[in-house]
Design an enzyme around this catalytic site. Structure first.
Site, PDB file in Angstrom:
ATOM      1  CB  SER A   1       2.452  -0.853 -20.874  1.00 11.24           C
ATOM      2  OG  SER A   1       2.514  -2.180 -20.379  1.00 11.24           O
TER       3      SER A   1
ATOM      4  N   GLY B   1       6.191  -0.116 -12.611  1.00 10.40           N
ATOM      5  CA  GLY B   1       7.120  -0.588 -13.638  1.00 10.40           C
ATOM      6  C   GLY B   1       6.401  -1.080 -14.882  1.00 10.40           C
ATOM      7  CB  CYS B   2       3.557  -3.385 -15.321  1.00  6.12           C
ATOM      8  SG  CYS B   2       4.375  -4.747 -14.453  1.00  6.12           S
ATOM      9  CB  THR B   3       2.178   1.881 -15.513  1.00 10.35           C
ATOM     10  OG1 THR B   3       1.123   1.182 -14.831  1.00 10.35           O
ATOM     11  CG2 THR B   3       1.621   3.135 -16.173  1.00 10.35           C
TER      12      THR B   3
END
Length: 152
Positions: free
Chosen positions: A46, A41-43
């Site tokens: 970003s 999710g963070c990838t």
């Protein structure tokens, strides 16, 4: 905190820099908090901010990402994704506390403290104009961009 000036804070940033909120006055700023480098999710989140970065820049808007990861972790995450903006390390949870993004979450049946994915938009005077908490990643960066367009 909405429609209030955000208190100044300082955190270590990628590229050997120190980020100071007060140094960013004069143009809008997107601050997105995310749980952890190199997670799906963070990838994805970003990458979305990276892909829309030229549009944010054309509006004079800066972007920073914040998590509790180390600068070393941030540097490799930033390099792997080709992020054109800085990531800030908040290992002591200064900004996390200021914005109230630390929550108790259930991970695989265990209670853990972590960052609730959240995004904040500050206007050119450092006043908080919009916040998103418990963010769902798909389409989020585009939503933020649409809001920034209304700040003119």
């Amino acid at each position: 905190m909405l429609d209030q000036p955000v208190p100044d804070f300082e955190l270590p940033a990628t590229g050997g820099k120190t980020f100071r909120l007060s140094d960013r006055q004069g143009k809008p700023l997107v601050i997105y908090f995310y749980p952890k480098d190199n997670t799906p999710g963070c990838t994805s989140e970003s990458q979305q901010f990276r892909d829309l970065y030229p549009e944010f820049q054309s509006l004079g808007c800066g972007i920073v990402g914040i998590s509790r990861d180390s600068l070393k972790s941030h540097e490799s995450f930033k390099a792997a994704l080709g992020l054109p903006f800085d990531l800030l390390s908040d290992s002591e949870e200064k900004a996390c506390t200021l914005f109230g993004v630390i929550k108790t979450k259930n991970m695989y049946g265990k209670q853990v403290r972590g960052i609730e994915r959240s995004t904040f938009v500050l206007d050119s005077r450092g006043v908080l104009r919009r916040e998103w908490r418990g963010v769902k990643v798909p389409g989020h960066a585009q939503q933020v961009l649409e809001f920034v367009k209304t700040l003119r």
